[in-house]
Structure formats: C-alpha cells, structure tokens
Design a protein around this motif. Structure first.
Motif, PDB file in Angstrom:
ATOM      1  N   VAL A 166     -34.579 -19.967  -8.832  1.00 13.75           N
ATOM      2  CA  VAL A 166     -34.264 -18.803  -8.008  1.00 13.75           C
ATOM      3  C   VAL A 166     -34.157 -19.232  -6.545  1.00 13.75           C
ATOM      4  CG1 VAL A 166     -35.008 -16.524  -7.221  1.00 13.75           C
ATOM      5  CG2 VAL A 166     -35.411 -17.217  -9.599  1.00 13.75           C
ATOM      6  N   ALA A 167     -33.050 -18.893  -5.923  1.00  8.96           N
ATOM      7  CA  ALA A 167     -32.843 -19.147  -4.491  1.00  8.96           C
ATOM      8  C   ALA A 167     -32.921 -17.826  -3.749  1.00  8.96           C
ATOM      9  CB  ALA A 167     -31.486 -19.788  -4.253  1.00  8.96           C
ATOM     10  N   LYS A 168     -33.261 -17.905  -2.474  1.00  3.14           N
ATOM     11  CA  LYS A 168     -33.300 -16.685  -1.659  1.00  3.14           C
ATOM     12  C   LYS A 168     -32.822 -16.966  -0.245  1.00  3.14           C
ATOM     13  CE  LYS A 168     -36.110 -12.942   0.201  1.00  3.14           C
ATOM     14  NZ  LYS A 168     -37.461 -12.425   0.508  1.00  3.14           N
ATOM     15  N   LYS A 169     -32.059 -16.021   0.280  1.00  6.29           N
ATOM     16  CA  LYS A 169     -31.666 -16.030   1.686  1.00  6.29           C
ATOM     17  C   LYS A 169     -31.709 -14.608   2.215  1.00  6.29           C
ATOM     18  CE  LYS A 169     -29.034 -20.214   2.432  1.00  6.29           C
ATOM     19  NZ  LYS A 169     -27.825 -20.809   3.053  1.00  6.29           N
ATOM     20  N   GLY A 226     -39.037  -9.232  -2.438  1.00  3.22           N
ATOM     21  CA  GLY A 226     -38.568  -8.212  -1.512  1.00  3.22           C
ATOM     22  C   GLY A 226     -37.066  -8.156  -1.360  1.00  3.22           C
ATOM     23  N   ALA A 227     -36.347  -8.933  -2.145  1.00  2.50           N
ATOM     24  CA  ALA A 227     -34.882  -8.935  -2.067  1.00  2.50           C
ATOM     25  C   ALA A 227     -34.307  -7.619  -2.589  1.00  2.50           C
ATOM     26  CB  ALA A 227     -34.308 -10.111  -2.855  1.00  2.50           C
ATOM     27  N   VAL A 242     -31.110  -8.408   5.108  1.00  4.01           N
ATOM     28  CA  VAL A 242     -31.175  -8.023   3.696  1.00  4.01           C
ATOM     29  C   VAL A 242     -31.435  -9.260   2.843  1.00  4.01           C
ATOM     30  CG1 VAL A 242     -29.920  -7.007   1.765  1.00  4.01           C
ATOM     31  CG2 VAL A 242     -29.608  -6.090   4.070  1.00  4.01           C
ATOM     32  N   GLY A 243     -32.428  -9.180   1.955  1.00  2.00           N
ATOM     33  CA  GLY A 243     -32.749 -10.292   1.087  1.00  2.00           C
ATOM     34  C   GLY A 243     -31.805 -10.372  -0.105  1.00  2.00           C
ATOM     35  N   ILE A 244     -31.277 -11.565  -0.369  1.00  3.32           N
ATOM     36  CA  ILE A 244     -30.399 -11.813  -1.510  1.00  3.32           C
ATOM     37  C   ILE A 244     -30.977 -12.972  -2.300  1.00  3.32           C
ATOM     38  CG2 ILE A 244     -28.070 -12.437  -2.261  1.00  3.32           C
ATOM     39  CD1 ILE A 244     -27.025 -11.374   0.402  1.00  3.32           C
ATOM     40  N   VAL A 245     -31.094 -12.808  -3.600  1.00  3.14           N
ATOM     41  CA  VAL A 245     -31.585 -13.883  -4.454  1.00  3.14           C
ATOM     42  C   VAL A 245     -30.504 -14.265  -5.457  1.00  3.14           C
ATOM     43  CG1 VAL A 245     -34.068 -13.519  -4.240  1.00  3.14           C
ATOM     44  CG2 VAL A 245     -32.764 -12.127  -5.850  1.00  3.14           C
ATOM     45  N   TRP A 301     -22.360 -17.228  -5.090  1.00  2.89           N
ATOM     46  CA  TRP A 301     -23.285 -17.846  -4.137  1.00  2.89           C
ATOM     47  C   TRP A 301     -22.662 -19.015  -3.379  1.00  2.89           C
ATOM     48  CZ3 TRP A 301     -27.928 -16.374  -2.325  1.00  2.89           C
ATOM     49  CH2 TRP A 301     -28.764 -17.321  -1.720  1.00  2.89           C
ATOM     50  N   SER A 302     -22.067 -19.955  -4.075  1.00  2.61           N
ATOM     51  CA  SER A 302     -21.580 -21.166  -3.402  1.00  2.61           C
ATOM     52  C   SER A 302     -20.493 -20.899  -2.364  1.00  2.61           C
ATOM     53  CB  SER A 302     -21.111 -22.204  -4.427  1.00  2.61           C
ATOM     54  OG  SER A 302     -20.074 -21.702  -5.235  1.00  2.61           O
ATOM     55  N   PRO A 303     -19.553 -19.965  -2.594  1.00  2.33           N
ATOM     56  CA  PRO A 303     -18.549 -19.713  -1.559  1.00  2.33           C
ATOM     57  C   PRO A 303     -18.928 -18.628  -0.558  1.00  2.33           C
ATOM     58  CG  PRO A 303     -17.932 -18.548  -3.546  1.00  2.33           C
ATOM     59  CD  PRO A 303     -19.211 -19.276  -3.865  1.00  2.33           C
TER      60      PRO A 303
END
Length: 302
Positions: free
Chosen positions: A73-76, A116-117, A81-84, A190-192
């Motif tokens: 799981v990645a998060k930014k 919290g995403a 706003v949290g995105i996973v 996610w990658s682009p």
C-alpha cells in the motif's frame, strides 16, 4: 484446493517483517505471473521508495513461518487529500484458490481507512478475473479502462494530415498547473498521475480566443549524447464541452509525440481509454497494444 482456514493464517504489517521475508513474499506472490516480476533485495527496496510504498500500511500473510501473500500500500497527500494505492497483490502458489487474496484485500482496505485517506485505487490486468473478484469483494469498483501501447521508429508519414496537423496554438505548463484545469481528469492510474511526475513536460492547446481546450503530460528520455530516445504519454484529454473536442485531442497527441521525424520509442503509460478519439489516434499512428488494464477505486470515507 482446500478452502482457507483463517486460524491457520497470520496477518502482519510489512513493517513487522524482515527484508528477506518481504522479498520472499514478493517473489513467491508473483511466481507464474504474466511476466517475470522477481526482484532482488536491492530492487525491492528501490521500488518501495520509488512508489511511495508504506510498510506500516502494507499487509503480509504467513502460513506458519511460510510466506503466503501480501498487499503493498502506497500513500500520498495531494492538495490536502489522502490517496492510497495498491502497489501489488500476490499470493504464494501453494495458497492460491483458497480465498487468501480476498482476506488480504479486506485487511488492506482497513489499513487504508486507518491511514485517513479518502480514496483508494489500483490497476488490474483486464483478463485477470480472479484478481478483479478479490478487489470487488473489498469494495473496489471498475472506473476506467487503461492502455499501454508502443511504437518504435519515426512517425513521419504514419498519419494523415488531419491527424498530424496541430492548428491550435501550443503552450507549456507544469503538471501541477495543468491539474487545476476545470476539465482535468483527476481519476487516473498511479504511475502516470501528475503528482508522481512533477518534472514531466506539460503541453496545453489554446483556441483562437486564448482558452485552453486540451492538454497532455509526457515524459521524455534522452541519451548521454542528447538524442531523444523515448516519449511516454502519461495523460491526455480535451474539454468534453467543446464541439471540436476530437480535433483538440488529436492535436494534443500530435504535439505530445512530436517531432514525428525523431526515431525513438513512443509509449503510453496506463493512459485512460475513456475517450475513443485517443484510441483511434493511437491505432492510426501504428501503435501496438502491449497491455490493457482496469482502473479500480474504493471510497474510504463517508
């Protein structure tokens, strides 16, 4: 195979595993996959950093002391706003067909919620029905089709005049500024995603009144000599409210993949297939489909 016995499986967070265990989980989980996904310890650690994988949110399963499966799981946080993102799901061959993937995905979604995403996303190969079912069991839903396409060589002479011409004024902008456009496609792989490519080249097309009608985001690679070796399209879209939307989109693609006389490798990276005009342009330009995937998302709040 026999059904999974929940009490025979131990679920941990990846942060509680050793590096050796983590690499073994990955290599076993992707054993027999569509392409060779095996990694060394160095490659695995590099991947964690490059893709913003969070070991404290990623889950791992063990059958006794034997690695059984995992979900990375990645998060930014983007504009507050949290995105996973599910950066990889794998199950050991000895544990496949027992329902472990569904158990892992439920655990992963709980970890995503704890973070919290607001939104979770993933990409999955369109023909992988088993994985799609596991993701749907955890609340994910298909939102878009994605394409990876490739063309090597020059594009000179490959397109008709109407597809190759760019009658619209072209400007440049940072991806973070393009993301503010009212018709920007926010739901993306996610990658682009623009926030994962802050230094990519942003292209915007204007109409004669100076309004922005389309955009593209591309990544270009060069040899040490300075020669262009590759162009990867990350995103491309036109304002859907415009009558000349198709022409704008084709002009944006022509600008993104130019100059046409350059002999290089041209690719798309999980680009949305929602607009038929984009797929039409790629086909007429001689791109070959390398893969197709689905973008799936889950809402984690509300």
């Amino acid at each position: 195979m026999e059904p999974l016995e929940a009490n025979s499986i131990e679920i941990r967070r990846l942060a509680d595993c050793t590096f050796r265990q983590a690499v073994e989980l990955w290599n076993l989980g992707f054993s027999g996959y569509y392409s060779d996904m095996s990694v060394t310890l160095e490659q695995f650690v590099t991947r964690l950093g490059r893709e913003s994988i969070r070991p404290d949110l990623s889950v791992a399963a063990f059958a006794g002391e034997e690695p059984a499966g995992f979900v990375l799981v990645a998060k930014k946080t983007v504009d507050g706003v949290g995105i996973v993102w599910n950066g990889g799901t794998g199950v050991s061959p000895s544990q496949r067909g027992k329902g472990l993937a569904k158990l892992l995905m439920r655990e992963a979604v709980e970890a995503m919620r704890e973070s919290g995403a607001s939104t979770g996303l993933l990409e999955v190969v369109q023909k992988n029905a088993g994985a799609i079912a596991a993701y749907e069991s955890a609340g994910f839903r298909i939102r878009d089709g994605l394409i990876g396409a490739k063309r090597s060589g020059t594009l000179a002479g490959a397109l008709s005049a109407d597809l190759a011409a760019a009658p619209y004024p072209i400007g440049r902008a940072k991806p973070k500024h393009i993301a503010k456009l009212p018709f920007f496609r926010k739901e993306t792989a996610w990658s682009p995603a623009w926030f994962n490519n802050p230094d990519a080249d942003g292209i915007i097309l204007f109409d004669q009144n100076g309004a922005v009608g389309a955009y593209a985001i591309v990544r270009r690679t060069y040899a040490d000599s300075g020669k262009l070796t590759g162009i990867t399209l990350l995103q491309c879209s036109a304002d859907p409210a415009r009558a000349d939307r198709k022409e704008l989109l084709h002009a944006a693609l022509a600008a993104a993949f130019g100059p046409f006389e350059e002999d290089c490798v041209r690719l798309t990276d999980n680009v949305s297939m929602a607009d038929d005009a984009l797929v039409e342009w790629l086909d007429k330009a001689g791109f070959e489909t390398v893969y197709t995937q689905y973008l799936m998302t889950v809402e984690l709040k509300g």
